[in-house]
Design a protein around this motif. Structure first.
Motif, PDB file in Angstrom:
ATOM      1  N   LEU A 143       0.852  -1.182   0.000  1.00 25.21           N
ATOM      2  CA  LEU A 143       0.000   0.000   0.000  1.00 25.21           C
ATOM      3  C   LEU A 143       0.890   1.235   0.000  1.00 25.21           C
ATOM      4  O   LEU A 143       1.658   1.461   0.931  1.00 25.21           O
ATOM      5  N   SER A 144       0.772   2.044  -1.047  1.00 22.79           N
ATOM      6  CA  SER A 144       1.541   3.280  -1.160  1.00 22.79           C
ATOM      7  C   SER A 144       0.594   4.459  -1.010  1.00 22.79           C
ATOM      8  O   SER A 144      -0.267   4.687  -1.862  1.00 22.79           O
ATOM      9  N   GLY A 145       0.735   5.189   0.077  1.00 18.97           N
ATOM     10  CA  GLY A 145      -0.176   6.288   0.340  1.00 18.97           C
ATOM     11  C   GLY A 145      -1.565   5.792   0.685  1.00 18.97           C
ATOM     12  O   GLY A 145      -1.768   4.651   1.102  1.00 18.97           O
ATOM     13  N   PHE A 146      -2.575   6.659   0.477  1.00 11.93           N
ATOM     14  CA  PHE A 146      -3.958   6.291   0.779  1.00 11.93           C
ATOM     15  C   PHE A 146      -4.540   5.535  -0.410  1.00 11.93           C
ATOM     16  O   PHE A 146      -4.826   6.121  -1.456  1.00 11.93           O
ATOM     17  N   VAL A 147      -4.684   4.234  -0.245  1.00 11.78           N
ATOM     18  CA  VAL A 147      -5.284   3.393  -1.281  1.00 11.78           C
ATOM     19  C   VAL A 147      -6.769   3.272  -0.962  1.00 11.78           C
ATOM     20  O   VAL A 147      -7.145   2.814   0.124  1.00 11.78           O
ATOM     21  N   ARG A 148      -7.600   3.693  -1.899  1.00 12.44           N
ATOM     22  CA  ARG A 148      -9.037   3.745  -1.654  1.00 12.44           C
ATOM     23  C   ARG A 148      -9.768   2.745  -2.540  1.00 12.44           C
ATOM     24  O   ARG A 148      -9.504   2.662  -3.742  1.00 12.44           O
TER      25      ARG A 148
END
Length: 572
Positions: A143-148
């Motif tokens: 997960l790189s950053g905010f994965v939505r």
């Protein structure tokens, strides 16, 4: 006549057919990675007729076969799953046949060799996932950053906002990127189907290696739903302002399913003093399934519910920093079978509790009220003995405050400076009026800790209480529930009791240490938690039990939970 008889007997012996001994020819050597299935094979010949076949694995019994027909040959095959062995390790299967004349074959050997497991591909995931997406256990997902999952990042759901369903296979490993505060957010209207198994749990963890991981290495797992909460306008953004909007009017909303899922080393601060929890549930509805979940070494709360109606069973909070189970903003779900285990020095500057429960941050009478029902919980604080040093930031087994209306049954608390603190006039009024209920609660002290088994761990700190009868102001003021002290009110409720020490309750001392604890209860103990328990009538969701706490004679954490994650190699 005697000579004739001897002649006839010898003639019969000479006429009896002589058969060669059986022979076995093993198949071609097999190989594979641990977990692969191979077939052990052999060809057998026995002119006199086969009687039995014996197969040994490295000298120990593996398989046998008995022949009943007049078979003179056979092609043997038996499936074998390669064990978790070092690359190059050989497993030898010895195969021996006997025939109807009790003659044995020479041993034949079939060899299986373990080969190295190829490293899994690491797939970096960014941005928004829409439609149907599946993650496979054959890969590792970063997960790189905010994965939505889904694109609903607005206060009021925009018409036509993209949705998604993320399905995660059993045994899949997901890691959070430290530098970008990797976090998985299931946005409002989307779903996650993460159904692991007892033998193949799904693991969310740190990207760092063995011995390097620590609380707050990444964000956590966040689910946003459409059930009701008591926030102004019915919609709110989760702490940290990362567009985790939640809330609505559908209490039966379905955000998917989590089963046999571990979240480790989560809780990164998004902003100063605004960390993400290991598991965050924002207005999640009752159509969602939560079972067999473990939060370990989180930098904030292990589990937090902001409104919603979702139910849960079989929860483990292990050595989290802040609160184990935090409930507010109108959460109304049911929870059964939950255990919290603390680390002696791991406590948060805000004060760490087993339960922290509020109607909302201001203690208003906004509806729906925070009114969950919980049963069969074990809150094990860090204080094992008088000699155990614990952080002075530990507070209460249950901190019930700000006008909440929780109901708790069949629950065990020990090892916290205070057992229960009913905080504030509105909360006390709820307790007096019967909308806040505590039944079958066992509070156990620690031998020699203060004068009553409760304390703050340092001589300069104030004495603790099984049930606090004074507040934390300076000077302290008396607390009252109606006309009674809180301790008197507690003692007058069904099944509640206070015992001097956890050591008489049948709880193993291993629950205070590292590594896998023994959770089952010793029924012969003087105050065993499975003795003389009044059985309350609870909603249909709850399994009927006759014991206090999360366990009796069965350990429901077996095989899937991990109590030493720092030693597990996830990236191979």
């Amino acid at each position: 006549m005697a000579v004739s008889a001897v002649f006839v007997l010898n003639a019969c012996k000479e006429d009896e057919e002589v058969f060669p001994a059986p022979s076995v020819s093993a198949g071609t050597e097999a190989s594979g990675v641990p977990g692969a299935k191979v077939n052990v094979t052999a060809s057998i010949s026995a002119p006199a007729g086969l009687k039995t076949l014996t197969v040994l694995k490295n000298g120990a019994a593996f398989d046998t076969k008995t022949y009943t027909a007049n078979e003179t040959s056979d092609n043997y095959t038996k499936e074998y799953t390669i064990e978790n062995l070092a690359a190059g390790t050989a497993v030898n299967f010895t195969i021996i046949a006997t025939d109807s004349k009790n003659q044995s074959s020479a041993p034949a050997t079939f060899t299986v060799k373990s080969t190295a497991v190829p490293p899994k591909e690491i797939v970096t995931v960014k941005g928004v996932l829409t439609g149907n997406v599946t993650w496979s256990k054959s890969k590792i997902y970063k997960l790189s950053g905010f994965v939505r999952v889904g694109g609903d990042t607005t206060a009021v759901t925009a018409a036509g906002a993209a949705t998604g369903t993320l399905t995660i296979e059993p045994g899949t490993v997901i890691i959070g990127e430290r530098a970008t505060k990797g976090t998985l957010i299931i946005q409002r209207g989307s779903k996650i189907i993460a159904n692991g198994t007892a033998t193949e749990p799904i693991v969310f963890t740190s990207e760092r290696g063995v011995g390097e991981r620590e609380a707050g290495d990444w964000g956590g797992l966040v689910i946003c739903g459409k059930a009701a909460n008591n926030l102004p306008g019915g919609s709110g953004q989760l702490e940290g302002s990362y567009k985790g909007w939640h809330g609505g009017t559908d209490d039966a909303d379905n955000s998917g399913s989590l089963k046999y899922v571990r979240v480790e080393y989560a809780g990164v601060p998004i902003n100063p003093n605004q960390e993400i929890n290991s598991f965050t549930f924002g207005s999640v509805g009752s159509g969602t399934v939560l079972e067999y979940l473990q939060a370990s070494y989180g930098g904030d709360d292990a589990f937090e519910w902001f409104g919603g109606t979702v139910n849960a069973k079989y929860l483990v909070s292990y050595r989290t920093l802040d609160d184990d189970f935090d409930m507010d903003n109108g959460f109304r779900g049911n929870i059964q079978f939950a255990v919290a285990l603390r680390g002696a020095t791991s406590a948060d500057q805000s004060g760490s509790n087993g339960f922290e429960v509020d109607n909302d941050g201001q203690g208003t009478a906004n509806e729906p009220f925070t009114s969950p029902t919980l049963a069969n919980v074990s809150l094990i604080g860090a204080k094992q003995s008088q000699e155990t040093f614990i952080s002075t930031l530990f507070q209460n087994g249950m901190h019930l405050r700000r006008n909440n209306r929780i109901k708790v049954y069949n629950t065990f608390i020990t090892g916290f400076p205070n057992g229960i603190y009913i905080d504030g006039a509105t909360t006390a009024a709820n307790a007096n009026g019967g909308s806040l209920v505590l039944n079958n609660i066992v509070l156990a002290g620690v031998t020699g800790w203060g004068s009553n088994g409760y304390g703050q761990g340092a001589a300069t700190q104030p004495q603790g209480f099984p049930v606090r009868d004074v507040n934390t102001a300076t000077p302290a003021a008396d607390l009252m529930i109606g006309t009674k002290k809180p301790s008197e009110w507690f003692a007058g409720l069904t099944g509640n009791k206070t015992v001097a020490s956890w050591s008489t309750t049948g709880v193993s001392n291993s629950v205070f240490g590292t590594g896998r604890p023994t959770f089952t209860i010793i029924g012969t103990a003087a105050d065993a938690l499975n003795k003389a328990v009044t059985v309350p009538t609870l909603p249909a969701f709850f399994t009927a039990t006759t014991y206090v706490g999360a366990f009796n004679d069965t350990d429901w954490t077996a095989t899937w939970a991990e109590f030493n994650p720092s030693t597990v190699t996830y990236i191979k």
